[in-house]
Each structure stands twice: as structure tokens, then as C-alpha cells.
Design a protein around this motif. Structure first.
Motif, short mmCIF file in Angstrom:
data_model
loop_
_atom_site.label_atom_id
_atom_site.label_comp_id
_atom_site.label_asym_id
_atom_site.label_seq_id
_atom_site.Cartn_x
_atom_site.Cartn_y
_atom_site.Cartn_z
N SER A 1 1.87 8.95 -6.35
CA SER A 1 2.58 8.22 -5.30
C SER A 1 3.91 8.90 -4.97
N ARG A 2 3.85 10.15 -4.51
CA ARG A 2 5.05 10.92 -4.22
C ARG A 2 5.92 10.22 -3.17
N GLU A 3 5.29 9.72 -2.10
CA GLU A 3 6.06 9.07 -1.04
C GLU A 3 6.71 7.79 -1.53
N LEU A 4 5.99 7.02 -2.38
CA LEU A 4 6.58 5.82 -2.96
C LEU A 4 7.79 6.15 -3.80
N ASP A 5 7.64 7.16 -4.65
CA ASP A 5 8.75 7.55 -5.53
C ASP A 5 9.95 8.04 -4.73
N ASP A 6 9.69 8.84 -3.71
CA ASP A 6 10.80 9.35 -2.89
C ASP A 6 11.53 8.19 -2.21
N ALA A 7 10.79 7.21 -1.72
CA ALA A 7 11.42 6.05 -1.10
C ALA A 7 12.22 5.25 -2.13
N HIS A 8 11.69 5.16 -3.34
CA HIS A 8 12.39 4.47 -4.43
C HIS A 8 13.73 5.17 -4.73
N ALA B 1 5.51 -2.41 -4.34
CA ALA B 1 4.46 -1.42 -4.07
C ALA B 1 4.17 -0.58 -5.30
N ILE B 2 5.23 -0.18 -6.01
CA ILE B 2 5.04 0.62 -7.23
C ILE B 2 4.28 -0.19 -8.28
N ALA B 3 4.64 -1.46 -8.42
CA ALA B 3 3.94 -2.32 -9.38
C ALA B 3 2.47 -2.46 -9.01
N ALA B 4 2.18 -2.54 -7.73
CA ALA B 4 0.79 -2.69 -7.27
C ALA B 4 -0.02 -1.43 -7.54
N GLN B 5 0.64 -0.28 -7.65
CA GLN B 5 -0.07 0.98 -7.85
C GLN B 5 -0.27 1.32 -9.33
N ARG B 6 0.29 0.52 -10.24
CA ARG B 6 0.17 0.85 -11.67
C ARG B 6 -1.29 0.90 -12.09
N GLY B 7 -1.62 1.93 -12.84
CA GLY B 7 -3.01 2.14 -13.25
C GLY B 7 -3.78 3.01 -12.29
N ASP B 8 -3.24 3.25 -11.10
CA ASP B 8 -3.87 4.12 -10.12
C ASP B 8 -3.44 5.56 -10.40
N TYR C 1 0.85 -1.19 0.00
CA TYR C 1 0.00 0.00 0.00
C TYR C 1 0.89 1.25 0.00
N HIS C 2 0.46 2.26 -0.74
CA HIS C 2 1.27 3.47 -0.83
C HIS C 2 1.33 4.23 0.50
N THR C 3 0.42 3.90 1.42
CA THR C 3 0.42 4.55 2.74
C THR C 3 1.34 3.85 3.73
N ILE C 4 1.78 2.63 3.41
CA ILE C 4 2.59 1.83 4.34
C ILE C 4 3.99 1.57 3.80
N ALA C 5 4.10 1.24 2.53
CA ALA C 5 5.38 0.85 1.94
C ALA C 5 6.50 1.87 2.15
N PRO C 6 6.26 3.17 1.96
CA PRO C 6 7.36 4.12 2.16
C PRO C 6 7.94 4.08 3.58
N ASP C 7 7.05 3.96 4.58
CA ASP C 7 7.53 3.89 5.96
C ASP C 7 8.35 2.62 6.19
N ALA C 8 7.89 1.51 5.61
CA ALA C 8 8.62 0.25 5.77
C ALA C 8 10.00 0.35 5.10
N ALA C 9 10.03 0.90 3.89
CA ALA C 9 11.30 1.03 3.18
C ALA C 9 12.27 1.95 3.91
N THR C 10 11.75 3.03 4.47
CA THR C 10 12.59 3.97 5.22
C THR C 10 13.24 3.28 6.41
N ARG C 11 12.47 2.45 7.09
CA ARG C 11 13.01 1.73 8.25
C ARG C 11 14.05 0.69 7.83
N LEU C 12 13.80 0.02 6.71
CA LEU C 12 14.78 -0.95 6.22
C LEU C 12 16.08 -0.24 5.82
N LEU C 13 15.96 0.91 5.20
CA LEU C 13 17.16 1.67 4.83
C LEU C 13 17.95 2.07 6.07
#
Length: 475
Positions: free
Chosen positions: A290-297, A279-286, A252-264
Motif C-alpha cells: 500500500s505505497r499510496e496509503l503509506d505516502d498519504a499517511h 484505510a490502513i487498518a482495513a488493509q491489514r493482512g493484505d 479502499y487503497h485505490t480511493i483513500a489516498p486521493d480522498a486524504a490528499t484532497r482533505l489535506l
């Protein structure tokens, strides 16, 4: 009437007797202010005396039953805020344990207060949040045992129905230390595994028997799982923090960035990249940005030193969202011989972008007014006069150097307001028409567009009956 400013220096100069008279007059008939003054007077007798007065007031609040209308609610919130300040300034410096006890007691008042008022404005909630912030400031001075604090937090948080104790774990983490966090984790885990009681089942009598226990367990354990997640986060246990979420939820775009930040932060960049790409693949077509997803990427690619992939990802975000920050970052990663060519390619992307408003917003944010001029000249029929927050400021910016394009923006705003009969905008539309008249003196050639006189005459013919607009124009 001219006079001295009402400030502390001028008031002090009045002297104690005058100030005492003024204070007595100010608090006359106001029980809450009178209580606060009495507490301030008691402060000279030591923290225990102040604490006794505070406890008396808390007892009165707890016993009260009447519904609190909005004015009474605001007054109570102001009083409680004053009590927090007094506890922190008059008691905490010499008796931090006592100050903590009083603030913790005040948080327990939240449920009773909330049940007899409508806190849709969040007034009471903000007051309780202020009490928790005060506890966080006092926490480093506390000497309570870690086990005691863990027990208090667990008991209060599980029973909390209004969020008064949200943030208690973080606020008291310093006071608990590693031993307290470990104790809280152990207690919460044990509570999760405990058998379901009749009291847990009671609220679910309406649920069929086969599902009743699972329903009750989920409800009971929701708060306990949140406690375990917060503790894991404070302990730096990324896996413990992520354990609350399913594999799907971690996309989820609301959870994945926080998880990635903690892993980093834990030095697990490869895992973070895998997670964020899922997470990015799951959001395709939406269509969600997804600013937070992209920033985490970007952060993952940067941590791994994958510069080429980072450039490509930044460009992809720019193309999709016309994100100025992504473009700036992309250009910084290019060699000097490449950035000029890339900047020109970016301008072409903006000019061809299917969403005219987004393209104009990019021009406004980057202050690329020549690009905005080309865009307006090429696609004047796509101007959306409903987007006041983009067109109005951009028109003002363009007026000195590109008056014709500014006029086209103002006309789009005027036409939308009048055609859609947005009467609340008629005053703005009248000012825009006046701005068009001022810009007309600097426009030698309107090209395919009607001159100002022709345009205004057309407005008269089509919208002659919109008297409030024309009255605003005449003012």
C-alpha cells in the motif's frame, strides 16, 4: 549512399517547384494525404474555407459503414490526427470558437468509428484524447456562454459510450468558469433526481419488475454522479467529491489516498489522518504493497507536525517492504548521533528479511554491495534464479569488487534456466557462464562452493543433452 540529411533546411533549399513535384509524387494514389494537402492549400483562403473541407470529411466518415481492418484504422487515425493539428494551427489562432466546434464534432465521430472497428490497441481512443487535449489548449480563448458549455458537456458525456468525452469538464473548466461549473452541477443534480422514463427502463426488460427501476436509475445516474464528482473536485468541494463513495469504499487503497490528499489540500489534516488510518487498518493482512496509503499517511503526519509518529511510520514501512525511500526519510529525521545506529539496525533488518529477493533488490537499489555480499554468503540456497531482473544487474555490479558473490548469482540464473528448461534464456545463461569463467581468475578461494571447473563439469553431466545451451557457450 551518402547524401544530405532529409531535414527542413535541405528540403527548403530545393525550391518550390521541385518540392511541389515531389509532393505530388508522394501523395499520388493516397486519398488521405491528398485531402490533407488540399486542406493546407485552402488555409490561405481563411478558416471558414478550411472548416468547410473538414466538415465534408467528417460527413463522409460519419456515413461510412464498412468495417475498418487494422491498417485502415491506423490510416484513419493518422488522418484525424492531421486534422486536429490543422484545426489548432490554421483555425484556432483567428477563430477559436470555430476550432472548438470542429473538434467537438470530431469527438462525436468516435461512436460510429468504434462500432465498425476493433480498437483493442486504443488507436482511435488516443486520437480522440488528442482532440480533447487540443480543446483544453483552445479553451482559454473561447467566448461561448457558461450555460451553453454546460449543456454541451452534459449532453455529450451522458450519451458517450466510448469515453471520447472523458476529460471534457476539466478541459473546458477555464472556459466555463465558476458560473459554468455551478450550472453544470445544477443540471446534473436535476437529471439525477428526474423520474425514470420508459426509455431508461427499456434495456432492463429481462429484470424482474420490482428491481427494474432501481437498476435503470443506477445505470443512468452513474455518469451523472461522476460529473458531479468532477465538478466538486474543480470547485474545491472535498465533501462533494467524497459523497460518491460509501464509508467502506473510502477505506479502499485505490480511493483513500486521493480522498486524504484532497482533505489535506483543504486544510483538514486531522480528518485526513482519521480516514487514512481507517484505510490502513482495513488493509491489514493484505499482501498488497500500500505505497499510496503509506505516502498519504506520512503526508498527514507531516502536516500535523507529528514528527515522532512520522519516524515510527516510516520505519514500519521500511521493515515491512524494505522501502529505500522510507528509510532515507526516516534517517533524515534523526539527530546526527542517532542516524548511524539506525543505519546499522536497518542493515540487520535487511539481512533477516524473510524474502531474499526483496532484500537483494534493496541492496541493488541502494547500491549497498557489501550488504549484498553478507546476504549472499549467509543465505546462498535462497537465491531465486527466476528473478532475472534483480539477480542479473546485481551480479554485474558486484563482479568487480565481490566476484565470488557475483558468480553465485550467475549460477542461480544458469541453474534455473537449465533445470526448468527455459530455452529462451539459454543465450543469457551461456553469457552468465562465460562471466563466471572471467570472474574465476579473480577468486582465490571458493570456500564451501565448487570451483568453476567443478561447477562446469557438473553442468555437463546433468545437462549434457541441452545442445542449444552448449552451442551458445561455444560461440
Amino acid at each position: 549512399m551518402a547524401g544530405k540529411a532529409l531535414n527542413k533546411t535541405n528540403l527548403t533549399a530545393l525550391g518550390p517547384e521541385v518540392l511541389a513535384d515531389l509532393l505530388l509524387e508522394a501523395v499520388k494514389g493516397d486519398a488521405a494525404r491528398q485531402r490533407r494537402v488540399r486542406m493546407a492549400l485552402a488555409a490561405d483562403d481563411g478558416p471558414q474555407t478550411v472548416a468547410a473541407d473538414v466538415r465534408k470529411r467528417f460527413v463522409a466518415i460519419r456515413r461510412a459503414k464498412g468495417f475498418l481492418v487494422r491498417p485502415a484504422q491506423k490510416k484513419l487515425a493518422q488522418e484525424l490526427t492531421g486534422i486536429i493539428e490543422m484545426i489548432e494551427t490554421r483555425i484556432a489562432p483567428t477563430a477559436p470558437g470555430l476550432a472548438y466546434e470542429l473538434l467537438w464534432t470530431q469527438l462525436h465521430l468516435a461512436e460510429g468509428i468504434q462500432e465498425r472497428t476493433d480498437d483493442s490497441w486504443g488507436t482511435i481512443g488516443e486520437t480522440m484524447h488528442a482532440a480533447m487535449e487540443a480543446i483544453a489548449r483552445i479553451a482559454p480563448s473561447l467566448t461561448l456562454g457558461p450555460e451553453t458549455l454546460a449543456d454541451q458537456i452534459l449532453e455529450a458525456t451522458v450519451a458517450d459510450g466510448y469515453g471520447a468525452f472523458d476529460g471534457a469538464i476539466e478541459a473546458l473548466a477555464t472556459a466555463m468558469g465558476p458560473d459554468g461549473l455551478a450550472a453544470l452541477k445544477e443540471k446534473a443534480s436535476a437529471a439525477c433526481d428526474a423520474p425514470i422514463t420508459e426509455a431508461d427502463l427499456a434495456p432492463y426488460d429481462y429484470v424482474r419488475k420490482a428491481d427494474r427501476e432501481n437498476r435503470a436509475r443506477r445505470a443512468r445516474n452513474a455518469t451523472l454522479e461522476r460529473i458531479l464528482q468532477e465538478v466538486a473536485d474543480l470547485q474545491g468541494d472535498v465533501d462533494g467529491w467524497m459523497a460518491k463513495y460509501s464509508a467502506e469504499q473510502l477505506t479502499y487503497h485505490t480511493i483513500a489516498p486521493d480522498a486524504a490528499t484532497r482533505l489535506l489540500k483543504a486544510g483538514r489534516a486531522e480528518e485526513a489522518l482519521v480516514l487514512i488510518r481507517k484505510a490502513i487498518a482495513a488493509q491489514r493482512g493484505d499482501r498488497h504493497d500500500s505505497r499510496e496509503l503509506d505516502d498519504a499517511h506520512f503526508a498527514c503526519l507531516s502536516a500535523l507536525g507529528r514528527k515522532d509518529d512520522l519516524r515510527d511510520a516510516l520505519w514500519a514501512r521500511f521493515e515491512a517492504q524494505l522501502c529505500p525511500d522510507a528509510l532515507r526519510h526516516h534517517l533524515k529525521l534523526l539527530a546526527d548521533s542517532e542516524d548511524i545506529e539506525a543505519a546499522e539496525a536497518a542493515r540487520a533488518v535487511v539481512l533477516a528479511h524473510p524474502e531474499m529477493t526483496r532484500a537483494l533488490w534493496f541492496c541493488h537499489v541502494t547500491q549497498d554491495l557489501p550488504l549484498a555480499r553478507h546476504l549472499i554468503d549467509a543465505r546462498p540456497t535462497e537465491l531465486d534464479g527466476d528473478v532475472y531482473e534483480v539477480l542479473a544487474p546485481l551480479a554485474e555490479e558486484m563482479s568487480p569488487s565481490h566476484p565470488l558473490q557475483a558468480v553465485l548469482l550467475w549460477r542461480a540464473l544458469i541453474d534455473f534456466s537449465l533445470t526448468q528448461q527455459r530455452k529462451g534464456r539459454y543465450g543469457h545463461a551461456a553469457r552468465h557462464l562465460q562471466s563466471c569463467a572471467e570472474a574465476d581468475t579473480r577468486i582465490a578461494d571458493y570456500g564451501p562452493h565448487p570451483s568453476h571447473d567443478v561447477y562446469q563439469q557438473a553442468l555437463h553431466e546433468v545437462h549434457a543433452r541441452k545442445s542449444s545451451f552448449w552451442e551458445a557457450v561455444a560461440e
